[in-house]
Design a protein around this motif. Sequence first.
Motif, mmCIF file in Angstrom:
data_model
loop_
_atom_site.group_PDB
_atom_site.id
_atom_site.type_symbol
_atom_site.label_atom_id
_atom_site.label_comp_id
_atom_site.label_asym_id
_atom_site.label_seq_id
_atom_site.Cartn_x
_atom_site.Cartn_y
_atom_site.Cartn_z
ATOM 1 N N SER A 67 0.836 -1.207 0.000
ATOM 2 C CA SER A 67 0.000 0.000 0.000
ATOM 3 C C SER A 67 0.866 1.251 0.000
ATOM 4 C CB SER A 67 -0.951 0.004 1.201
ATOM 5 O OG SER A 67 -0.270 0.414 2.371
ATOM 6 N N LEU B 163 -8.611 7.584 0.384
ATOM 7 C CA LEU B 163 -8.277 6.165 0.467
ATOM 8 C C LEU B 163 -8.796 5.520 1.747
ATOM 9 C CD1 LEU B 163 -4.717 5.893 -1.049
ATOM 10 C CD2 LEU B 163 -6.922 5.348 -2.070
ATOM 11 N N GLU C 216 -8.589 -1.761 -10.831
ATOM 12 C CA GLU C 216 -8.327 -3.171 -10.609
ATOM 13 C C GLU C 216 -6.906 -3.347 -10.120
ATOM 14 O OE1 GLU C 216 -9.114 -6.012 -13.664
ATOM 15 O OE2 GLU C 216 -10.119 -4.433 -14.768
ATOM 16 N N VAL C 217 -6.634 -4.545 -9.628
ATOM 17 C CA VAL C 217 -5.253 -4.876 -9.291
ATOM 18 C C VAL C 217 -4.408 -4.640 -10.537
ATOM 19 C CG1 VAL C 217 -3.698 -6.716 -8.569
ATOM 20 C CG2 VAL C 217 -6.031 -6.656 -7.711
ATOM 21 N N ALA D 40 -5.306 2.591 -6.258
ATOM 22 C CA ALA D 40 -5.760 1.714 -5.177
ATOM 23 C C ALA D 40 -6.953 0.865 -5.628
ATOM 24 C CB ALA D 40 -6.125 2.530 -3.950
ATOM 25 N N THR D 41 -6.853 -0.440 -5.442
ATOM 26 C CA THR D 41 -7.852 -1.381 -5.914
ATOM 27 C C THR D 41 -9.264 -0.958 -5.532
ATOM 28 O OG1 THR D 41 -6.211 -3.064 -5.415
ATOM 29 C CG2 THR D 41 -8.385 -3.849 -6.032
ATOM 30 N N GLY D 42 -10.143 -0.927 -6.521
ATOM 31 C CA GLY D 42 -11.563 -0.699 -6.243
ATOM 32 C C GLY D 42 -11.985 0.748 -6.175
ATOM 33 N N LEU E 253 -6.930 -3.558 -0.683
ATOM 34 C CA LEU E 253 -6.092 -3.725 -1.874
ATOM 35 C C LEU E 253 -6.047 -5.180 -2.298
ATOM 36 C CD1 LEU E 253 -3.029 -1.429 -1.018
ATOM 37 C CD2 LEU E 253 -4.866 -0.950 -2.619
ATOM 38 N N ARG F 264 -16.854 -7.195 -6.470
ATOM 39 C CA ARG F 264 -16.734 -5.993 -7.289
ATOM 40 C C ARG F 264 -16.408 -6.373 -8.731
ATOM 41 N NH1 ARG F 264 -13.386 -3.312 -3.899
ATOM 42 N NH2 ARG F 264 -11.653 -4.298 -4.930
#
Lengths: 305, 295
Positions: free
Chosen positions: A43, A66, A88-89, A94-96, B169, B178
């Motif tokens: 992160s 975040l 996305e990854v 940051a994911t999502g 994450l 999602r």
Amino acid sequence: MSSSQSKKSQSTKRVVSRRRFLADMAGTACGVGLFGLGIGVYSQSANAIKSLAIRPPGALAEKEFLSACTRCGICVRDCPYDILKLAEVGDGVATGTPYFIARTDPCEMCEDIPCIPNCPTGALDHSLTDINKSNMGTAVLIDQETCIAFLGLRCEVCFNVCPVRGEAITLDMRHNDRSGRHAMFIPVVHSDACTGCGLCEKACILENESAIKVLPTHLAKADFAQHYRLGWDEAKKAGKSLIKTTDEHKYNLPDGVRYDHHGEGLITDEGGNPVINLPSKKEPETLPKKSNPLDTLNNGIQEAK
Amino acid sequence: MAKLEVGKEAIEKKGWWRAYKWLILRRASQLGILGLFMIIPICKMLNPEGDCALGWIIKGNLSSSKLFDAIPMTDPLLFLQMIASGFTSIAIEAVIGAVIILVFYFLVGGRVFCSWVCPVNMVTDAAFWLRQKLGLNGVGTRFTRNVRYWMLGMILVLSAVTGSLAYELVNPVSMLHRGLFFGMSLGWIVIAAVFIFDLFITKRGWCTHICPMGAFYGLVGKASPLKVRADARDKCNDCGDCYAVCPEAQILKPILKGEKKGILPVISAGECTNCGRCIDVCGEEVFEFGNRYKR
């Protein structure tokens, strides 16, 4: 006797099992701790390169965002133009979390800002009701070598598509040195009015990458040098100029050193105590005032080549 | 007599439907919930210009959603992480949403989330099924199921330390949910990793050993009124089918064998997911859904 023995063996057993228990627990704690450390480093490395993501209107500052954004995607659903994506990854965001790519899908600046009111946590600030006051980012005319306005050609597309037309981007008329007789209309972004919608970036007529790009404001803007006082601003505040133009200029030179304003330059008096390495007497001859001030500024460059 | 397969006896005695009832209802619930979230996106995909007149039934995903455009729902664990990360000016809607979810799962059993809602459950159940099919029972490693509680503590500390929802994450649960609605590519690798972990490394590894969401809902459901009861435990013929299907088999024995010790015939552990699979596979009809109180 036998009972005491069995007691003893029981207590050793207990010690062993307690040891086993503590060892197991330490192992678990370490394993979980390492996993957590991994996520933590991940992160932080994502934060190390400041996010280039352009967030929806009303988004809190990145750091707060975040921890406030639940990554539910309701803003994505509520966007009538379907411009928002959830990261996305591997997207480098940051994911999502929601963002948009201005070059392909800029914010259309809906007056009712439908992406905001259903945000459950306030990661998109509900108090933003005027889309023109939003600050998703700041446009920067980043490639001044390719932008055709800088080549002296007429374009002004970014100026014309800007929803805050005439305020966020203005045209600055400059002399075209190449032709010597034309004007150049240079788009200039004003960060206080720019919303970061990205319509200019999308509209830029260049192929693939745009010459004007929306960046997160923290990347686009420098911090003002606080040790500077801008005389013209201070004069405005004071209502008059802070410098007395009647005072004679003082040079604050060491004892015995004078400055001649009319060509002689620094003069050391007999018995004076110069602390400055004075230029040799010859040099002033090689530094005459030329008709073009640029020649003076560029002096020395030619010789170096 | 040859050893019957798990659940065979139940099928013979109770018939096919009653031997699969809860499993089928559970899958229907999991898929149905996914479906509700998907109605409008699918409608828009099929008919991009048209108007999807029904409006949103439920919008968002399991992290946060809105029912009928009015009732907010927020993942309470995410809410806790938010507070831990230092974001305290949370809009009232999210607070109400978190309370609604907490009350709901308290009433029906915390880990009902795991077995009736969570999409990862279908992934790990598939891994478990394949593990049995391939005869991999002894394969891999075992470790304590308490890891999940450490994980729960860790993700809260992590939020506080990083000042962000750092676990999100990598959280496969929210990632899958999602991803199903908003698209996903690399994220599938994370989901595949969970599948492979459960298949080759640890039996029921993710859901019952590691997942901090499961741990959290386990705590929520500790005192839930809705529990699986084993009032007919004296009928138990020790066939072992319930142990074979239960994701938390360690919680069954004290209840089934605890009559002499005066233990109530209630699967009261928070770890129980109320999946009802034990009710399905028991030919002797030992189990049923009921309340947690004395009878």
